[in-house]
Structure formats: structure tokens, C-alpha cells
Design a protein around this motif. Structure first.
Motif, PDB file in Angstrom:
ATOM      1  N   ALA A  19     -46.875  65.686   3.692  1.00 41.68           N
ATOM      2  CA  ALA A  19     -48.236  65.747   3.521  1.00 41.68           C
ATOM      3  C   ALA A  19     -49.108  64.425   3.385  1.00 41.68           C
ATOM      4  CB  ALA A  19     -48.719  66.739   2.822  1.00 41.68           C
ATOM      5  N   TYR A  20     -48.378  63.679   2.482  1.00 43.80           N
ATOM      6  CA  TYR A  20     -49.112  62.264   1.882  1.00 43.80           C
ATOM      7  C   TYR A  20     -49.016  61.373   3.251  1.00 43.80           C
ATOM      8  CZ  TYR A  20     -50.530  58.315  -0.578  1.00 43.80           C
ATOM      9  OH  TYR A  20     -50.851  57.079  -1.063  1.00 43.80           O
ATOM     10  N   PHE A  21     -47.807  61.524   3.822  1.00 45.27           N
ATOM     11  CA  PHE A  21     -47.269  60.528   4.853  1.00 45.27           C
ATOM     12  C   PHE A  21     -48.336  60.663   6.025  1.00 45.27           C
ATOM     13  CE2 PHE A  21     -45.269  60.034   9.060  1.00 45.27           C
ATOM     14  CZ  PHE A  21     -44.966  58.660   9.208  1.00 45.27           C
ATOM     15  N   ARG A  22     -48.799  61.935   6.264  1.00 46.18           N
ATOM     16  CA  ARG A  22     -49.828  62.219   7.461  1.00 46.18           C
ATOM     17  C   ARG A  22     -51.130  61.616   7.182  1.00 46.18           C
ATOM     18  NH1 ARG A  22     -47.741  64.690  11.263  1.00 46.18           N
ATOM     19  NH2 ARG A  22     -49.539  65.802  12.042  1.00 46.18           N
ATOM     20  N   GLN A  23     -51.406  61.171   6.117  1.00 50.43           N
ATOM     21  CA  GLN A  23     -52.718  60.588   5.718  1.00 50.43           C
ATOM     22  C   GLN A  23     -52.917  59.110   6.055  1.00 50.43           C
ATOM     23  OE1 GLN A  23     -54.369  61.679   1.757  1.00 50.43           O
ATOM     24  NE2 GLN A  23     -52.640  63.311   1.623  1.00 50.43           N
ATOM     25  N   VAL A  24     -52.054  58.580   6.834  1.00 54.79           N
ATOM     26  CA  VAL A  24     -52.199  57.352   7.367  1.00 54.79           C
ATOM     27  C   VAL A  24     -53.413  57.217   8.149  1.00 54.79           C
ATOM     28  CG1 VAL A  24     -50.834  57.603   9.396  1.00 54.79           C
ATOM     29  CG2 VAL A  24     -50.765  55.562   8.701  1.00 54.79           C
ATOM     30  N   SER A  25     -53.922  55.910   7.661  1.00 54.75           N
ATOM     31  CA  SER A  25     -55.268  55.558   8.464  1.00 54.75           C
ATOM     32  C   SER A  25     -55.217  53.854   8.494  1.00 54.75           C
ATOM     33  CB  SER A  25     -56.581  55.719   7.453  1.00 54.75           C
ATOM     34  OG  SER A  25     -56.200  55.071   6.260  1.00 54.75           O
ATOM     35  N   LEU A  26     -56.161  53.520   9.231  1.00 49.83           N
ATOM     36  CA  LEU A  26     -56.088  51.736   9.291  1.00 49.83           C
ATOM     37  C   LEU A  26     -57.245  51.284   8.433  1.00 49.83           C
ATOM     38  CD1 LEU A  26     -56.332  51.692  13.280  1.00 49.83           C
ATOM     39  CD2 LEU A  26     -54.201  51.131  11.895  1.00 49.83           C
ATOM     40  N   LEU A  27     -56.665  50.106   7.760  1.00 45.48           N
ATOM     41  CA  LEU A  27     -57.745  49.360   6.728  1.00 45.48           C
ATOM     42  C   LEU A  27     -57.263  47.942   7.316  1.00 45.48           C
ATOM     43  CD1 LEU A  27     -59.598  49.434   4.661  1.00 45.48           C
ATOM     44  CD2 LEU A  27     -57.745  49.321   3.170  1.00 45.48           C
ATOM     45  N   TYR A  28     -58.402  47.390   7.779  1.00 41.31           N
ATOM     46  CA  TYR A  28     -58.041  45.671   8.117  1.00 41.31           C
ATOM     47  C   TYR A  28     -56.937  45.378   8.727  1.00 41.31           C
ATOM     48  CZ  TYR A  28     -60.928  45.567   4.182  1.00 41.31           C
ATOM     49  OH  TYR A  28     -62.164  45.527   3.141  1.00 41.31           O
ATOM     50  N   GLY A  29     -57.072  46.470   9.868  1.00 43.69           N
ATOM     51  CA  GLY A  29     -55.908  46.219  11.099  1.00 43.69           C
ATOM     52  C   GLY A  29     -54.409  46.540  10.540  1.00 43.69           C
ATOM     53  N   ALA A  30     -53.953  47.136   9.495  1.00 42.87           N
ATOM     54  CA  ALA A  30     -52.909  47.399   9.112  1.00 42.87           C
ATOM     55  C   ALA A  30     -52.821  49.105   8.741  1.00 42.87           C
ATOM     56  CB  ALA A  30     -52.621  46.846   7.407  1.00 42.87           C
ATOM     57  N   ALA A  31     -51.558  49.743   8.702  1.00 46.86           N
ATOM     58  CA  ALA A  31     -51.233  51.222   8.370  1.00 46.86           C
ATOM     59  C   ALA A  31     -51.375  51.208   7.042  1.00 46.86           C
ATOM     60  CB  ALA A  31     -50.110  51.557   9.196  1.00 46.86           C
ATOM     61  N   THR A  32     -52.201  52.065   6.597  1.00 49.41           N
ATOM     62  CA  THR A  32     -52.370  52.145   4.968  1.00 49.41           C
ATOM     63  C   THR A  32     -52.630  53.757   4.772  1.00 49.41           C
ATOM     64  OG1 THR A  32     -53.834  49.930   5.131  1.00 49.41           O
ATOM     65  CG2 THR A  32     -53.996  51.413   3.245  1.00 49.41           C
ATOM     66  N   TRP A  33     -52.128  53.892   3.446  1.00 48.92           N
ATOM     67  CA  TRP A  33     -52.263  55.316   2.781  1.00 48.92           C
ATOM     68  C   TRP A  33     -53.360  55.293   1.812  1.00 48.92           C
ATOM     69  CZ3 TRP A  33     -48.192  53.220   5.558  1.00 48.92           C
ATOM     70  CH2 TRP A  33     -47.710  54.366   6.485  1.00 48.92           C
ATOM     71  N   PRO A  34     -53.668  56.179   1.142  1.00 46.60           N
ATOM     72  CA  PRO A  34     -54.642  56.353   0.169  1.00 46.60           C
ATOM     73  C   PRO A  34     -54.539  55.684  -1.123  1.00 46.60           C
ATOM     74  CG  PRO A  34     -54.305  58.652   1.037  1.00 46.60           C
ATOM     75  CD  PRO A  34     -53.374  57.833   1.445  1.00 46.60           C
ATOM     76  N   GLU A  35     -53.092  55.619  -1.615  1.00 45.85           N
ATOM     77  CA  GLU A  35     -52.804  54.977  -2.741  1.00 45.85           C
ATOM     78  C   GLU A  35     -52.605  53.357  -2.782  1.00 45.85           C
ATOM     79  OE1 GLU A  35     -53.446  56.305  -5.987  1.00 45.85           O
ATOM     80  OE2 GLU A  35     -54.174  57.897  -4.807  1.00 45.85           O
TER      81      GLU A  35
END
Length: 81
Positions: A46-62
């Protein structure tokens, strides 16, 4: 040549479907990186699926992230359906 991630989508089995800004597309297997202590939270699907983009990198909430260079180096060509 540096490139950023244009899109990222979580897939089952700790895989990421990635498109880079240079046009390359493929699948990155994150599972070998999950043994690193800094990536321990990503073992939860569930946490893995929260991936998003931030400054061109794959990033998670923490704050966990995978650089575009790492993704580009491990990218496997996507299967065309």
C-alpha cells in the motif's frame, strides 16, 4: 546525459512503469533495493503504491526516492501489447 522521470506508475511485484523525459520507457524492478534500511517502508504494498514524482525523481511520502539515473540504468524495455 541527465534525464528526469516523466511518468511513474506502480505495478505489482514492486515494479515501476517509467517513462523518462528522453523518451525511453520501461519497467524498473525495485525489489533488489528493498533490503536497504532506508527503503524498508516500501516493502508494504500500500505504501509502495503511493509513489509520485518530485523534482524528476520517483518519491514516496516519507522521503524515500529513486534517482532518475538509477531508474535509467536498471530500466528494462516495456513489453508492447
Amino acid at each position: 546525459m541527465d534525464t528526469d522521470i516523466k511518468t511513474v506508475k506502480p505495478l505489482p511485484g514492486f515494479m515501476l512503469e517509467v517513462e523518462l523525459t528522453d523518451g525511453r520507457r520501461g519497467v524498473f524492478d525495485l525489489s533488489p533495493h528493498l533490503s536497504q534500511p532506508a527503503m524498508a517502508a516500501l516493502r508494504e504494498e500500500a505504501y509502495f503504491r503511493q509513489v509520485s514524482l518530485l523534482y524528476g525523481a520517483a518519491t514516496w511520502p516519507e522521503g524515500e526516492d529513486i534517482s532518475p539515473a538509477t531508474l535509467a540504468a536498471g530500466l528494462r524495455a516495456a513489453q508492447v501489447a
